[in-house]
Design a protein around this motif. Structure first.
Motif, short mmCIF file in Angstrom:
data_model
loop_
_atom_site.label_atom_id
_atom_site.label_comp_id
_atom_site.label_asym_id
_atom_site.label_seq_id
_atom_site.Cartn_x
_atom_site.Cartn_y
_atom_site.Cartn_z
N MET A 1 7.97 41.13 -16.76
CA MET A 1 7.52 41.14 -15.37
C MET A 1 7.12 42.57 -15.02
SD MET A 1 8.10 38.02 -15.12
CE MET A 1 9.15 36.76 -15.83
N LEU A 2 5.83 42.78 -14.86
CA LEU A 2 5.31 44.12 -14.63
C LEU A 2 5.11 44.40 -13.15
CD1 LEU A 2 4.28 46.74 -15.87
CD2 LEU A 2 2.06 45.62 -16.26
N GLY A 3 4.80 43.39 -12.36
CA GLY A 3 4.60 43.58 -10.93
C GLY A 3 3.25 44.16 -10.57
N ARG A 4 3.17 44.72 -9.36
CA ARG A 4 1.88 45.22 -8.84
C ARG A 4 1.76 46.73 -8.89
NH1 ARG A 4 1.27 42.72 -2.97
NH2 ARG A 4 3.48 43.31 -2.93
N ASN A 5 2.85 47.43 -8.57
CA ASN A 5 2.76 48.87 -8.31
C ASN A 5 3.32 49.68 -9.48
OD1 ASN A 5 1.83 48.26 -5.64
ND2 ASN A 5 3.97 47.89 -5.05
N ASP A 6 2.88 50.93 -9.56
CA ASP A 6 3.42 51.90 -10.53
C ASP A 6 3.42 51.38 -11.96
OD1 ASP A 6 4.03 53.64 -8.37
OD2 ASP A 6 5.90 52.54 -8.02
N PRO B 1 1.70 52.18 -14.74
CA PRO B 1 1.82 53.14 -15.85
C PRO B 1 3.24 53.67 -16.04
CG PRO B 1 -0.15 53.60 -14.55
CD PRO B 1 0.64 52.58 -13.78
N ALA B 2 3.93 53.97 -14.93
CA ALA B 2 5.30 54.48 -15.04
C ALA B 2 6.23 53.39 -15.57
CB ALA B 2 5.78 54.96 -13.67
N ARG B 3 6.04 52.16 -15.12
CA ARG B 3 6.88 51.06 -15.61
C ARG B 3 6.67 50.81 -17.10
NH1 ARG B 3 6.07 46.82 -10.49
NH2 ARG B 3 7.28 48.06 -8.98
N LEU B 4 5.43 50.87 -17.53
CA LEU B 4 5.16 50.69 -18.96
C LEU B 4 5.75 51.82 -19.78
CD1 LEU B 4 1.48 49.37 -18.90
CD2 LEU B 4 3.49 48.14 -19.72
N ALA B 5 5.74 53.02 -19.24
CA ALA B 5 6.33 54.15 -19.96
C ALA B 5 7.84 53.95 -20.12
CB ALA B 5 6.04 55.46 -19.22
N ARG B 6 8.51 53.46 -19.06
CA ARG B 6 9.95 53.18 -19.17
C ARG B 6 10.21 52.08 -20.18
NH1 ARG B 6 9.91 53.76 -13.49
NH2 ARG B 6 10.07 51.50 -13.18
N ASP C 1 12.44 42.62 -16.88
CA ASP C 1 11.92 42.86 -15.53
C ASP C 1 11.76 44.36 -15.32
OD1 ASP C 1 11.24 42.86 -12.87
OD2 ASP C 1 12.70 41.33 -12.31
N LEU C 2 10.53 44.78 -15.13
CA LEU C 2 10.24 46.21 -14.95
C LEU C 2 10.08 46.59 -13.48
CD1 LEU C 2 7.55 46.67 -17.76
CD2 LEU C 2 10.02 47.00 -17.92
N ARG C 3 10.35 45.67 -12.57
CA ARG C 3 10.07 45.91 -11.15
C ARG C 3 11.24 46.64 -10.46
NH1 ARG C 3 8.73 39.76 -9.85
NH2 ARG C 3 10.65 39.65 -11.09
N TYR C 4 11.68 47.72 -11.09
CA TYR C 4 12.75 48.54 -10.54
C TYR C 4 12.27 49.97 -10.45
CZ TYR C 4 15.91 44.61 -11.30
OH TYR C 4 16.51 43.37 -11.25
#
Length: 240
Positions: free
Chosen positions: A182-187, A189-194, A214-217
């Motif tokens: 779950m990548l979501g809408r915002n940020d 690039p930062a979420r993918l890096a994490r 879930d990357l939506r944190y």
């Protein structure tokens, strides 16, 4: 000009018009045969003839509108471009350029290389294509982001097998036919890096045990594991 000469000119013009009319009617005979040229891989000649032949039923060789016929032929599944020419005495030749599928799109379509959906009627449906989906008209955007994600994640040894753009703009993807992310809408690039950091550090070795990520944190990720409820699995958060 004398009256006799004028009458002769009028008579000659009538003869020419009548002769031209007769010649047109003689040439404008029913279309007897459809010839198909071009290299096609995904559909056979039998399928193409069954789709193209009905388009010329009732048409005649000279009167048929080739431009209109071309547009109707382009609606046939798998055809990206169609060129039509007349061949003496009663043949129409169709030169075909086939669509080149690069992804599946929803359940009933494929995408070509520029993200345009087309119906895949006929034979030879390719295997191994990624499965993409999104709102109407979003094919180019979804395909472009798929290519970006695939280039980034293949460095981690994983393949993007599905990608979804939701109506509200959120993204989710599937890795290796198993793990949903779950990548979501915002940020993004930062979420993918994490995600990449957590995958290289630990998650890549536990891939077969992961249900979804879930990357939506704002500062970490959450993992749901096979055999755990969502509440139990999502408590296993990885800060990064």
């Amino acid at each position: 000009m004398r009256r006799g000469s004028l009458f002769g000119l009028v008579l000659m013009a009538l003869v020419l018009v009548a002769g031209g009319r007769a010649l047109w009617l003689w040439l404008d005979r029913p279309i007897e045969r459809v010839v198909i040229d071009g290299q096609v891989r995904h559909v056979g000649p039998g399928y193409l003839r069954s789709q193209l032949a009905p388009l010329v039923v009732g048409e005649t060789w000279l009167s048929v509108d080739l431009g209109e016929l071309r547009e109707r032929a382009r609606e046939v599944g798998w055809l990206a471009e169609v060129r039509i020419s007349r061949r003496w005495p009663d043949v129409l030749a169709f030169e075909l350029e086939e669509q080149r599928p690069v992804a599946r799109w929803h359940d009933d379509f494929l995408l070509n290389a520029v993200g345009e959906p087309f119906v895949f009627d006929g034979e030879g449906l390719p295997t191994g294509l990624p499965d993409l989906a999104g709102p109407p008209g979003s094919g180019p955007e979804v395909l472009a982001y798929y290519r970006q994600l695939q280039a980034r994640l293949e460095e981690l040894g994983v393949e993007v097998t599905q990608l979804r753009l939701e109506a509200r703009g959120a993204w989710r993807l599937q890795l290796d036919h198993s793990i949903w992310v779950m990548l979501g809408r915002n940020d993004r690039p930062a979420r993918l890096a994490r995600f990449a950091a957590a995958w290289e550090r630990e998650l890549g070795q536990l891939e077969e045990h992961i249900r979804y990520i879930d990357l939506r944190y704002p500062n970490g990720i959450a993992v749901a594991w096979h055999g755990e409820s969502d509440s139990e699995g999502l408590e296993s958060a990885h800060n990064g």
